[in-house]
Write an enzyme that holds these catalytic residues in place. Structure first.
Site, PDB file in Angstrom:
ATOM      1  N   GLY A  87      -6.269  -1.440  -5.418  1.00 24.24           N
ATOM      2  CA  GLY A  87      -7.001  -0.350  -4.748  1.00 24.24           C
ATOM      3  C   GLY A  87      -7.975  -0.701  -3.899  1.00 24.24           C
ATOM      4  NE  ARG A 108      -5.344  -0.233   1.396  1.00 26.42           N
ATOM      5  CZ  ARG A 108      -4.319   0.831   2.682  1.00 26.42           C
ATOM      6  NH1 ARG A 108      -4.035   1.170   3.812  1.00 26.42           N
ATOM      7  NH2 ARG A 108      -3.148   2.043   1.651  1.00 26.42           N
ATOM      8  CB  CYS A 158      12.192  11.124  20.836  1.00 24.82           C
ATOM      9  SG  CYS A 158      13.099   9.723  22.238  1.00 24.82           S
ATOM     10  CE1 TYR A 196       1.303  -0.362   0.417  1.00 20.20           C
ATOM     11  CE2 TYR A 196      -1.191  -1.372   1.300  1.00 20.20           C
ATOM     12  CZ  TYR A 196       0.124  -1.076   0.191  1.00 20.20           C
ATOM     13  OH  TYR A 196      -0.572  -1.144  -0.687  1.00 20.20           O
TER      14      TYR A 196
HETATM   15  C1  LIG Z   1       0.415  -0.457  -4.392  1.00 21.00           C
HETATM   16  C2  LIG Z   1       0.568  -0.870  -5.611  1.00 21.00           C
HETATM   17  C3  LIG Z   1      -1.080  -1.685  -5.630  1.00 21.00           C
HETATM   18  C4  LIG Z   1      -1.659  -2.118  -4.392  1.00 21.00           C
HETATM   19  O1  LIG Z   1      -2.596  -1.472  -3.834  1.00 21.00           O
HETATM   20  P1  LIG Z   1      -3.416  -1.769  -3.135  1.00 21.00           P
HETATM   21  O2  LIG Z   1      -4.533  -0.330  -2.583  1.00 21.00           O
HETATM   22  O3  LIG Z   1      -2.670  -1.964  -1.344  1.00 21.00           O
HETATM   23  O4  LIG Z   1      -4.388  -2.982  -3.843  1.00 21.00           O
HETATM   24  C5  LIG Z   1      -0.809  -2.261  -7.089  1.00 21.00           C
HETATM   25  N1  LIG Z   1      -0.204  -1.659  -7.862  1.00 21.00           N
HETATM   26  C6  LIG Z   1       0.624  -0.564  -8.142  1.00 21.00           C
HETATM   27  C7  LIG Z   1       1.393   0.284  -9.248  1.00 21.00           C
HETATM   28  C8  LIG Z   1       0.710  -0.459  -6.299  1.00 21.00           C
HETATM   29  O5  LIG Z   1       1.644   0.624  -6.533  1.00 21.00           O
END
Ligand SMILES: *Cc1c(COP(=O)(O)O)cnc(C)c1O
Length: 422
Positions: free
Chosen positions: A245, A282, A348, A376
């Protein structure tokens, strides 16, 4: 390049934009456009930032494969000893094909099928992050049918607001993810009673593109309280998984550094024996890659001017889906006066835009780099409008590695059949 670039290994030289020692113009000439280009050095630096911040503490970094699932990218992390966070059997197969270790894999996701459970049990993954009571029962049965024991954590929904885009916040009561923290203790007791499960830990993942550590610290506090409550009943955790996250800078966001993000968590865990796990996606790949695209047309209009490029929403959907803002950098800068443009693709749909209201001095045929596209991007691409997906490249110093060929049109319908005539 300028201070505005969030990609650490991008620079501007006499031949225009360079990623590490490679001119992007050369990549486009050799492989065509659109093409994703990632920097191996930037991937490594992002991973090492976690390892460095975690220091000597027992901890693991499990790269969230869904952010960018290319085998080349996975192999860079595997070589560094990374773990992996997967959300499907397909991602498990990719991790193994890229040289990742099954015993460093954690399996998240709300809808694991029996076949996926069998696949992961036979591979010998480290942990299932179980997201419901139904999944717990099904996993026990599946493990029993194979004569094995399934390692589990419960993914707990700590009901904290990560303050991010609603589509990427996952830890609130109304989200589909995880089990409610009020149900977690009872489910752990149930898990402890099931013969083919072995409790390994506890997990959460509260959302994506987090720009401060407050919500994750709050979530971690709730997990620790649960851990202590259950320890008093004899249920012990080997690891505590705080998910992914951590946000990145796309425009002018100021996310904490990895070290600043982890510092309060390390403080909270001081003196505790559990291993800490993280599942960053990310923050490991987002600013390690860009999408290179060529301008097909300039289309002036009465109210808006358009730059029509050869990449589209099927290649990169973040602007359309999340209103994501991405930097646009001409590969070779022109001196003429800029004009305000929307950068759009050939698909489109009116939602087919990559950037809006950008001041650009460009001509037909010029190359543009769409920045911060390493996470992503390709992993959310599609073949909408029967568009073959882009090639993917990893640069390493002055070397260029093609890690995914451009799709052919024939491959798009190779699995389809017309009905016989008559
Ligand atoms: C998507 C996800 C992540 C990674 O999230 P980021 O924001 O890309 O770091 C980690 N754990 C789970 C369970 C996820 O679904």
């Amino acid at each position: 390049m300028s201070a505005a670039s969030p990609l650490p290994t991008l620079s501007r030289g006499s031949r225009g934009l360079m990623l590490e020692g490679v001119a992007l113009a050369d990549v486009a000439a050799r492989f065509g456009t659109p093409v994703y280009v990632y920097s191996r050095a930037a991937l490594i630096a992002a991973f090492e930032a976690y390892r460095h911040a975690l220091g000597e503490r027992p901890a693991s970094v499990c790269y969230a494969v869904k952010a960018n699932a290319n085998l080349g990218v996975l192999s860079v992390f595997a070589a560094l000893g990374a773990g992996f966070d997967i959300v499907s059997g397909g991602e498990l197969a990719r991790v193994l094909a890229a040289g990742g270790r099954a015993d460093r894999v954690v399996f998240s996701g709300t809808g694991k099928s029996r076949a996926e459970m069998r696949q992961a049990l036979l591979a010998g993954i480290r942990c299932f992050n179980v997201e419901s009571a139904g999944e717990l029962e099904r996993l026990d049965e599946t493990a029993a049918s194979l004569g094995v024991t399934a390692p589990i954590a419960l993914r707990v929904n700590p009901d904290v607001d990560p303050g991010t885009h609603p589509y990427i916040s996952t830890g609130l009561k109304h989200n589909k993810f995880g089990v409610a923290s009020t149900d977690a203790a009872a489910l752990y007791r149930r898990a402890a009673a099931l013969p083919h499960l072995r409790i390994r830990g506890i997990a959460c993942h509260i959302g994506s593109q987090l720009l401060d550590a407050g919500p994750i610290v709050e979530a971690a506090g709730k997990l620790l309280a649960l851990a202590d409550l259950l320890a008093a009943e004899g249920i012990h955790f080997e690891h505590i998984d705080l998910g992914g996250g951590l946000g990145i800078r796309y425009r002018d966001e100021a996310p904490p550094t990895v070290a600043a993000y982890l510092a309060p968590l390390l403080g909270l865990f001081e003196g505790r024996s559990e291993e800490l796990c993280f599942e960053p996606g990310r923050s490991l790949t987002g600013n390690a890659g860009l999408l290179l695209t060529r301008i097909e047309y300039l289309k002036p209009g009465e109210e808006k001017h358009f730059v029509i490029v050869d990449a589209a929403m099927n290649d990169f959907i973040r602007p359309a889906l999340y209103d994501g803002w991405h930097g646009i950098a001409p590969v070779v800068a022109r001196t003429g006066p800029p004009r305000r443009y929307d950068v759009v693709g050939p698909v489109c749909e009116s939602g087919d835009f990559l950037a809006r209201d950008r001041d650009l001095a460009v001509e037909e045929g010029d190359l543009l780099a769409l920045l911060s596209a390493g996470a992503y991007g390709m992993s959310m691409s599609s073949n909408y409008n029967s568009r073959p997906r882009a090639a993917e490249i990893i640069v390493d110093g002055d070397e260029v590695h093609l890690v995914r060929e451009r799709e052919t049109v024939e491959s798009l319908y190779a699995l389809e059949r017309p009905l016989p005539r008559g």
